[in-house]
Design an enzyme around this catalytic site. Structure first.
Site, PDB file in Angstrom:
ATOM      1  N   HIS A 564      -1.473  73.245 -91.438  1.00  0.00           N
ATOM      2  CA  HIS A 564      -1.332  74.467 -92.354  1.00  0.00           C
ATOM      3  C   HIS A 564       0.146  74.733 -92.874  1.00  0.00           C
ATOM      4  O   HIS A 564       0.593  75.871 -92.600  1.00  0.00           O
ATOM      5  CB  HIS A 564      -2.227  75.784 -92.241  1.00  0.00           C
ATOM      6  CG  HIS A 564      -3.759  75.445 -92.213  1.00  0.00           C
ATOM      7  ND1 HIS A 564      -4.483  75.122 -90.910  1.00  0.00           N
ATOM      8  CD2 HIS A 564      -4.720  75.459 -93.238  1.00  0.00           C
ATOM      9  CE1 HIS A 564      -5.600  75.012 -91.428  1.00  0.00           C
ATOM     10  NE2 HIS A 564      -5.790  75.220 -92.810  1.00  0.00           N
ATOM     11  N   TRP A 566       3.823  73.933 -95.202  1.00  0.00           N
ATOM     12  CA  TRP A 566       4.192  74.003 -96.877  1.00  0.00           C
ATOM     13  C   TRP A 566       3.349  72.681 -97.227  1.00  0.00           C
ATOM     14  O   TRP A 566       3.287  72.928 -98.506  1.00  0.00           O
ATOM     15  CB  TRP A 566       5.625  73.865 -96.830  1.00  0.00           C
ATOM     16  CG  TRP A 566       6.371  73.281 -98.083  1.00  0.00           C
ATOM     17  CD1 TRP A 566       7.184  72.428 -98.144  1.00  0.00           C
ATOM     18  CD2 TRP A 566       5.982  73.897 -99.416  1.00  0.00           C
ATOM     19  NE1 TRP A 566       7.611  71.905 -99.433  1.00  0.00           N
ATOM     20  CE2 TRP A 566       6.762  73.196-100.389  1.00  0.00           C
ATOM     21  CE3 TRP A 566       4.945  74.869 -99.874  1.00  0.00           C
ATOM     22  CZ2 TRP A 566       6.697  73.367-101.667  1.00  0.00           C
ATOM     23  CZ3 TRP A 566       5.192  75.043-101.241  1.00  0.00           C
ATOM     24  CH2 TRP A 566       5.928  74.201-102.055  1.00  0.00           C
TER      25      TRP A 566
END
Ligand code: ZN
Length: 913
Positions: A564, A566
């Site tokens: 999770h 960028w």
């Protein structure tokens, strides 16, 4: 013995004596007769008849007096005058009973009343009242016993006190007293002093006196009833209003007190009042202690509150109610301020007593300012001072009330009313403390946010790394002029951002776009590029540097975690872009909708911690404490809104208020929608929209059907977010196979945490020891969650078919791997079976191998959901053999029950397994 003639002659020659004689003697008899209701006149020609008629006139006069409204003292005066006449008493007096400071007392009200004295001369001014407690004198004794007294010779009565005589210079010889009583309370005492022409009052006088007291009693009761009515209504008003003001809202102590005190001011019945607020600091600062510890400064020896604080009034609020109403606030009042100089507030702060003082000018313990306290000419006469005590029994302030409006001293009723008020004020301090705490928390949060912003905000250098204005124009973006900014935008579009169709060979317009060849830094530019492609930068006047700063800051907001991060955030934003543009879903939405949807998609997992909602709950993380449901999603949303609130980051800065509010709402919908737990709630609704639009021949019709209905727009939008969030499952196999490992790796990390931190056995999906089952779990996940989304979207818009195709392709890859694993397991299983048969008869035991493949898939799918979404919290525990299996109650999702990609729950068999 004189004969009749000589008596008559004597009377004729001495008319004054004759008059006095009949006045005192005959009139009394006539009156006695009148009151007993038997006017029995034996001699019709006698004085008695004449006097009986006169007395009737007196009674009539008194009855009339009773009907007059108002002044009790005046009516009482008239009654006393008439009694003085009838009794031939030298003086009459009237004392009022009242309580102050919890002690009952008597105070002179009417004094020196004779048949001819003037009311004004007899009325005792409050300042010259003679006050004495109930245990002094015959009058006190009368009030205590509530019994009338006849004292023929005061010198022989031990109860007699010359206390009043000494003050007045009068010499009391004999007296009659009568208590005026209401229920069980003595309200006042009437006394008659010194019989004219005799040494004592006779029993007849006494009788007459008692009978006449009926008038006094009625007058007193009337007054008492009216007064108590006033007291009760004031009390209820004070309680009602202070209660409503005090608990109305959370605010600080000063405002709280002010609101309550100001609202009830008219019921307080005083000319002026002040509130002194006490410093609540218990301990001095260490550096203030140094001079004391070194012996340079004497330790404090002054007054302290019962809980050990130095008595320091940090503020006085002074309310003037007489004449022009005014409120004065005196911060840091000097010790010689008129409200403090007497020492009374300090005394009350020290002892916590209620102090009710009359005629303060004469007091020698407290030295009140005798002259006017200020330019208003206000002079202190009577004072009632009370502590304001909070729930912790600490004195937080002193309320002092000055001069009762009628000039009389404050009585027990005033004490009770003001005490009720100060009690409320004290309780309300709790609210103030809460308010204070809330404020502090808010300020702490602001500071934390500020710190966070400092860390995560795009720096000047970072901004330059993309915009490069220093090189192009020799200035920072904020110093660029309009023309340069326009040029900057052009450059941005043309050169700074990579072309949409060639980002290292990848095309932003394709669902199959892979971020792998692109650096994280370049992804920022790609993000910016997509906003240009949407045409929203120019339309909504987004300043280039703001857009850059925002995009950069969003990137920095993602943590460097396994999945999770960028890249995931970017991919979700990108898929949203693709669904709108390539998938042609944009036709249902406005430009602003599209702008907000892509922006929200970029932000949707910002500051993700690599653990899911269930982990937040189990580990009681601060986030879980803050948010009850959709824990992480709400955090991502708040984070995004924090960015929006920062002016230099607000890409929506040039919107109108309404538009901005709309954007905020779209963020709510989009980001919260990524909570998979909510996915099952929207499935059927979404499917119904797709079903409804399918037979529509005209595109226009479908557009109107959706875009004219905000709810349908939101449902599709929410499903689009799910489609974006899960889109890795639709990517080319070489991408999906890697991403799936990253997802799994993050799950396993959480599993490790569960084992080490929570001391719990992770579910297989998060257990790295079950890594081999990954392909099977992926199949389950595709069948139970993903398939429906892309199948329905492809049905909705054929342009989205590539996603569904990609999904199915990956499904077959995962299945292949799963079968390899199955074959391996089967071999092991057979091996085991042989062993089991050999051992046998040790009792039947279910293992996963006893389940059908379809059941296994269901379990895997359900596990996934449980793991991701604690908030749906609707697993039903179904005992199957000896092992409990978790099933999700998929009620409500008509198309959700089964595994076959949402085919109305028709099939529970997994076609491939
Ligand atoms: Zn996500």
């Amino acid at each position: 013995m004189a004969d009749k003639d000589s008596v008559e002659k004597y009377l004729e020659n001495n008319p004054q004596f004759a008059k006095e004689y009949f006045d005192k003697k005959v009139r009394a008899e006539a009156l006695t007769a009148a009151f007993s209701g038997t006017v029995d006149v034996k001699d019709t020609a006698s004085f008695k008849d004449v006097n009986a008629i006169q007395e009737a006139a007196i009674i009539f006069e008194l009855v009339q007096e009773l009907q007059k409204p108002g002044n009790m003292e005046q009516s009482m005066h008239k009654v006393l005058q008439r009694i003085a006449l009838i009794l031939q008493a030298d003086r009459m007096g009237f004392f009022m009973c009242r309580g102050r400071n919890g002690i009952p007392e008597l105070a002179t009200s009417l004094f020196d009343v004779t048949p001819t004295s003037k009311y004004e001369a007899n009325l005792v001014h409050p300042q010259s009242e003679i006050v004495f407690p109930l245990d002094i004198g015959i009058v006190g004794h009368t009030a205590t016993t509530k019994k009338p007294q006849n004292v023929p010779d005061v010198t022989k009565n031990p109860k007699f006190s010359d206390f009043v005589d000494k003050q007045t210079g009068y010499s009391t010889k004999c007296m009659l007293t009568f208590p005026l009583v209401a229920e069980k309370e003595c309200l006042g005492v009437i006394m008659a002093l010194n019989k004219i022409g005799a040494d004592a009052f006779t029993p007849e006088d006494e009788k007459l006196f008692h009978k006449y007291m009926n008038f006094a009693q009625v007058i007193m009761l009337q007054h008492y009833t009216a007064y108590m009515f006033n007291v009760e209504s004031r009390r209820s008003q004070v309680l009602l209003w202070s209660a409503s003001k005090v608990f109305e809202e959370l605010t600080d102590i000063e405002r709280q007190f002010h609101k309550a005190l100001y609202t009830v001011r008219i019921y307080l019945n005083c000319e002026r009042y002040s509130v002194g607020l006490l410093d609540m600091t218990k301990e001095k600062e260490f550096y203030d202690e140094w001079p004391v510890k070194l012996g340079d400064v004497e330790p404090y020896k002054g007054p302290k509150t019962p809980d050990g604080r130095e008595v320091i009034f940090y503020k006085i609020i002074d309310y003037l109610l007489e004449g022009k109403e005014e409120i004065k606030v005196i911060p840091g009042p000097p010790a010689d301020h008129w409200a403090l100089v007497s020492g009374l507030p300090t005394y009350v702060a020290e002892n916590g007593f209620i102090c009710n003082m009359m005629n303060v000018a004469a007091d020698d313990y407290f030295t009140f300012q005798k002259e006017a306290v200020d330019e208003t000419g206000f002079v202190i006469k009577n004072v009632l001072s009370l502590p304001i005590v909070n729930k912790k029994e600490e004195i937080v302030g002193i309320a002092t009330f000055f001069n009762r409006k009628d000039g009389k001293p404050f009585d027990e009723h005033d004490e009770q009313i003001t005490e009720a008020l100060t009690q409320f004020l004290g309780w309300s301090v709790l609210n103030c403390d809460t308010y204070d705490k809330l404020n502090r928390m808010e300020w702490r949060k602001d500071i934390a946010q500020e710190m966070l912003m400092y860390q995560s905000r795009c720096t000047k250098d970072e901004l330059q790394s993309i915009l490069n204005t220093n090189e192009k124009f020799g200035s920072e973006p904020e110093d660029c002029d309009q023309k340069e900014m326009y040029k900057l935008l052009e450059l941005f579009r043309k050169a700074t951002c990579p072309p949409a169709n060639d980002v290292h060979g990848e095309d932003l317009y394709l669902f199959s776009f892979s971020d792998f060849p692109v650096t994280e830094f370049e992804l920022i530019k790609c993000g910016i590029r997509m906003f240009f492609e949407l045409g929203v930068v120019e339309k909504f006047k987004v300043p280039a540097e703001t857009l850059t700063r925002w995009m950069y800051t969003v990137r920095k907001g993602y943590r460097a975690i396994t999945y999770h991060n960028w890249r995931h955030g970017f991919n979700v934003g990108h898929t949203m872009f693709c669904l709108l543009q390539t998938g042609r879903l944009r036709k249902y939405y406005t430009d602003l909708d599209a702008f907000a949807m892509v922006a929200a998609a970029f932000c949707h997992d910002i500051d993700h911690r690599g653990t899911n909602n269930l982990y937040q709950t189990k580990s009681a993380s601060p986030l879980a404490r803050l948010h009850g449901s959709s824990i992480l999603e709400r955090h991502h949303l708040e984070y995004s809104k924090t960015l929006m609130a920062e002016e230099s980051l607000n890409i929506f800065c040039n919107l109108q208020k309404r538009q901005f509010e709309n954007v905020q709402h779209l963020f709510d919908v989009c980001i919260i929608a990524t909570d998979l737990a909510l996915y099952f709630k929207k499935r059927t609704m979404f499917q119904n929209i797709v079903n409804a639009t399918e037979p529509m021949a005209e595109e226009k019709e479908a557009i109107a059907f959706v875009s004219n209905n905000p709810t349908r727009k939101e449902i599709i939008m929410a499903m689009m977010m799910t489609g974006c969030d899960l889109s890795a499952i639709t990517k080319p196999w070489e991408v999906q196979s890697k991403v799936a490992l990253m997802v799994a790796a993050e799950f396993w990390e959480q599993g490790d945490l569960e084992r080490s931190v929570l001391d719990q056995q992770p579910i297989p999906m998060m257990d790295r020891n079950c890594a081999e089952q990954l392909p099977k779990m992926q199949c389950g996940f595709i069948d139970f969650v993903c398939s429906f989304v892309y199948k329905e979207f492809s049905r909705f818009h054929k342009e989205i078919q590539p996603m569904f195709d990609g999904l199915n392709n990956n499904r077959s890859h995962w299945n292949e791997l799963a079968q390899v694993y199955e074959a391996k397991m089967k071999a092991i299983e057979e091996e085991k079976k042989k062993l089991e048969e050999a051992e046998a008869k040790k009792g039947k035991k279910y293992t996963a191998s006893h389940l059908s493949e379809a059941e296994k898939c269901m379990i895997v799918g359900a596990y996934f959901m449980i793991a991701s979404h604690v908030n749906s919290r609707r697993p039903i525990i179904v005992p199957c053999g000896t092992s409990p299996f978790f099933f999700f109650n998929l009620a409500g999702g008509g198309g959700g029950g089964g595994g076959g990609g949402g085919e109305g729950g028709k099939s529970k068999t997994c076609t491939i397994c």
